[in-house]
Design an enzyme around this catalytic site. Structure first.
Site, mmCIF file in Angstrom:
data_model
loop_
_atom_site.group_PDB
_atom_site.id
_atom_site.type_symbol
_atom_site.label_atom_id
_atom_site.label_comp_id
_atom_site.label_asym_id
_atom_site.label_seq_id
_atom_site.Cartn_x
_atom_site.Cartn_y
_atom_site.Cartn_z
ATOM 1 N N ILE A 164 -49.489 4.348 56.294
ATOM 2 C CA ILE A 164 -50.513 3.407 56.188
ATOM 3 C C ILE A 164 -51.775 4.308 55.836
ATOM 4 O O ILE A 164 -51.990 5.241 56.448
ATOM 5 C CB ILE A 164 -50.531 2.733 57.392
ATOM 6 C CG1 ILE A 164 -49.613 1.883 57.629
ATOM 7 C CG2 ILE A 164 -51.822 1.887 57.614
ATOM 8 C CD1 ILE A 164 -49.444 0.886 59.079
ATOM 9 N N LEU A 165 -52.482 3.811 54.908
ATOM 10 C CA LEU A 165 -53.766 4.640 54.495
ATOM 11 C C LEU A 165 -55.014 3.966 55.084
ATOM 12 O O LEU A 165 -55.062 2.989 55.352
ATOM 13 C CB LEU A 165 -53.822 4.404 52.893
ATOM 14 C CG LEU A 165 -52.762 4.946 51.943
ATOM 15 C CD1 LEU A 165 -52.829 4.368 50.473
ATOM 16 C CD2 LEU A 165 -52.681 6.517 52.112
ATOM 17 N N HIS B 68 -43.901 -5.374 49.873
ATOM 18 C CA HIS B 68 -43.246 -5.408 51.152
ATOM 19 C C HIS B 68 -42.015 -6.473 51.396
ATOM 20 O O HIS B 68 -42.102 -7.395 50.792
ATOM 21 C CB HIS B 68 -44.526 -6.076 52.207
ATOM 22 C CG HIS B 68 -43.676 -6.145 53.548
ATOM 23 N ND1 HIS B 68 -43.754 -5.084 54.367
ATOM 24 C CD2 HIS B 68 -43.421 -7.198 54.337
ATOM 25 C CE1 HIS B 68 -43.179 -5.527 55.741
ATOM 26 N NE2 HIS B 68 -43.198 -6.620 55.561
ATOM 27 N N MET C 205 -44.466 5.007 52.781
ATOM 28 C CA MET C 205 -44.096 4.478 54.171
ATOM 29 C C MET C 205 -45.311 5.106 55.099
ATOM 30 O O MET C 205 -44.933 5.334 56.496
ATOM 31 C CB MET C 205 -42.720 5.269 54.743
ATOM 32 C CG MET C 205 -41.656 4.762 54.162
ATOM 33 S SD MET C 205 -41.660 2.973 53.943
ATOM 34 C CE MET C 205 -40.224 2.492 53.103
ATOM 35 N N ASN D 42 -48.982 -3.353 46.994
ATOM 36 C CA ASN D 42 -47.948 -2.754 47.803
ATOM 37 C C ASN D 42 -46.938 -3.771 47.680
ATOM 38 O O ASN D 42 -47.052 -5.045 47.462
ATOM 39 C CB ASN D 42 -48.444 -2.788 49.103
ATOM 40 C CG ASN D 42 -47.377 -2.392 50.291
ATOM 41 O OD1 ASN D 42 -46.510 -1.364 50.065
ATOM 42 N ND2 ASN D 42 -47.251 -3.037 51.207
ATOM 43 N N GLY E 229 -37.052 5.337 45.832
ATOM 44 C CA GLY E 229 -37.753 4.962 44.369
ATOM 45 C C GLY E 229 -37.202 4.273 43.398
ATOM 46 O O GLY E 229 -37.371 3.920 42.278
ATOM 47 N N THR E 230 -36.270 3.303 43.839
ATOM 48 C CA THR E 230 -35.731 2.060 43.041
ATOM 49 C C THR E 230 -36.828 1.299 42.671
ATOM 50 O O THR E 230 -36.813 0.741 41.334
ATOM 51 C CB THR E 230 -34.779 1.222 43.802
ATOM 52 O OG1 THR E 230 -35.278 0.536 44.782
ATOM 53 C CG2 THR E 230 -33.603 2.206 44.391
ATOM 54 N N ASN E 231 -38.014 0.879 43.315
ATOM 55 C CA ASN E 231 -39.174 0.251 42.915
ATOM 56 C C ASN E 231 -39.661 1.134 41.672
ATOM 57 O O ASN E 231 -40.206 0.313 40.726
ATOM 58 C CB ASN E 231 -39.711 -0.337 43.920
ATOM 59 C CG ASN E 231 -39.408 -1.466 44.459
ATOM 60 O OD1 ASN E 231 -39.504 -2.515 44.081
ATOM 61 N ND2 ASN E 231 -38.969 -1.303 45.835
HETATM 62 C C1 GAR Z 1 -38.472 -1.404 49.337
HETATM 63 O O1 GAR Z 1 -37.356 -2.280 49.953
HETATM 64 C C2 GAR Z 1 -39.694 -1.425 49.935
HETATM 65 O O2 GAR Z 1 -39.899 -3.006 49.919
HETATM 66 C C3 GAR Z 1 -40.054 -1.146 51.352
HETATM 67 O O3 GAR Z 1 -39.178 0.003 51.391
HETATM 68 C C4 GAR Z 1 -38.164 -0.135 50.378
HETATM 69 C C5 GAR Z 1 -38.246 1.254 49.545
HETATM 70 O O4 GAR Z 1 -37.172 1.417 48.563
HETATM 71 N N1 GAR Z 1 -41.340 -0.985 51.404
HETATM 72 C C6 GAR Z 1 -41.930 -1.046 52.825
HETATM 73 O O5 GAR Z 1 -40.940 -1.257 53.732
HETATM 74 C C7 GAR Z 1 -43.473 -0.828 52.966
HETATM 75 N N2 GAR Z 1 -43.709 -1.352 54.056
HETATM 76 P P1 GAR Z 1 -37.503 2.234 47.236
HETATM 77 O O6 GAR Z 1 -37.849 3.509 47.533
HETATM 78 O O7 GAR Z 1 -35.910 2.163 46.526
HETATM 79 O O8 GAR Z 1 -38.221 1.820 46.195
#
Ligand code: GAR
Length: 200
Positions: free
Chosen positions: A93-94, A110, A91, A108, A12-14
Site C-alpha cells: 500500500i502506497l 483488485h 502488494m 489498480n 505478472g500475468t496482468n
Molecule cells: C491479481 O489477481 C491481482 O488482481 C491481485 O493479485 C494478482 C496478481 O497477479 N492484486 C491484488 O490482490 C492487489 N490488492 P499477477 O502478478 O499475475 O498479475
C-alpha cells in the site's frame, strides 16, 4: 504518447496482458516505459525483459516503513516521467506522498467487486478465500483509481464471473483473471491514455 509505469510484485500475468494489448494495438496513446518490482527475482521482471522494457527493483524489505518506501517509489516515478502508474499485482500500500502527487494517475486492479472483500489485508488469494468463505455466487474484479485509502478510489470498470459449486480459491482466481482482469485492465489503461475517463 503517455509513459506508462507498471508496478509489480509477483508473476505478472496482468503485466503480460498489458504488454500483449500494447503490441496488438488495444492500448492507444500510451507505451509501457518501465516496470518497477517490489521484490527481486519475480517472474514479472522476466516478462518485462523479454519484451525489452526497462526495469527497476525497489525492494520493500530494504525499507523500514511504508513512508520511506513510498518516497523511493515517488522518486522513481518522477525520474521515469510517468504519466500513468498501473498497480498490476503490486502488494504494497502506497503512502499519500505518492497517491497525492499522482492523484487520478494511478490505476489498480483488485480481484473482487469493490466494496466487497477489499481494503487492508485483502490481496491475492486471500480475496478469493474470503469470497468463497462468505458464499457469494458472483465475484469479479475492479479497476479503480488509487487514493489515500486502500481500494477506496473511484471505480473505472468492473466485471463479473459466476462462482461454481466446487471452486477453490485458485480456480476462482484464474477464472476472474482470464475473464475480467486481463481484459478490463488494458481497456482502462487505453481509455486513460486517450483521456477518455471523465472524473465527476
Ligand atoms: C491479481 O489477481 C491481482 O488482481 C491481485 O493479485 C494478482 C496478481 O497477479 N492484486 C491484488 O490482490 C492487489 N490488492 P499477477 O502478478 O499475475 O498479475
Amino acid at each position: 504518447m503517455k509513459n506508462i509505469v507498471v508496478l509489480v510484485s509477483g508473476g505478472g500475468t496482468n503485466l503480460q496482458a498489458l504488454i500483449d494489448a500494447e503490441k496488438s494495438g488495444i492500448i492507444k496513446g500510451g507505451k509501457i516505459t518501465c516496470v518497477i518490482a517490489s521484490k527481486d527475482g519475480v517472474y514479472a521482471l522476466e516478462r518485462a525483459k523479454n519484451n525489452d522494457i526497462p526495469t527497476r527493483v525497489i525492494p520493500r524489505k530494504e525499507y523500514s516503513d511504508s513512508v520511506s518506501y513510498s518516497k523511493a517509489i515517488l522518486e522513481a516515478l518522477n525520474d521515469e516521467k510517468a504519466d500513468l502508474v498501473v498497480l498490476a499485482g503490486f502488494m504494497t500500500i502506497l503512502d499519500e506522498c505518492v497517491t497525492k502527487a499522482y492523484a487520478y494517475k494511478i490505476i489498480n486492479v483488485h480481484p473482487a467487486l469493490i466494496p466487497s472483500f477489499c481494503g487492508e489485508g485483502y490481496y491475492g488469494l486471500k480475496v478469493h478465500e474470503a469470497a468463497l468463505a462468505y458464499g457469494v455466487k458472483v465475484s469479479g474484479a475492479t479497476i479503480h483509481f488509487v487514493n489515500e485509502k486502500a481500494d477506496a478510489g473511484a471505480i473505472i470498470l468492473q466485471g463479473t464471473v459466476e462462482v461454481q459449486k466446487d471452486d477453490t480459491p485458485e480456480v476462482l482466481q484464474r477464472r476472474i483473471m482470464e475473464n475480467v482482469e486481463w481484459k478490463l485492465l488494458p481497456k482502462a489503461v487505453s481509455l486513460f491514455c486517450q483521456d477518455r475517463i471523465e472524473i465527476i
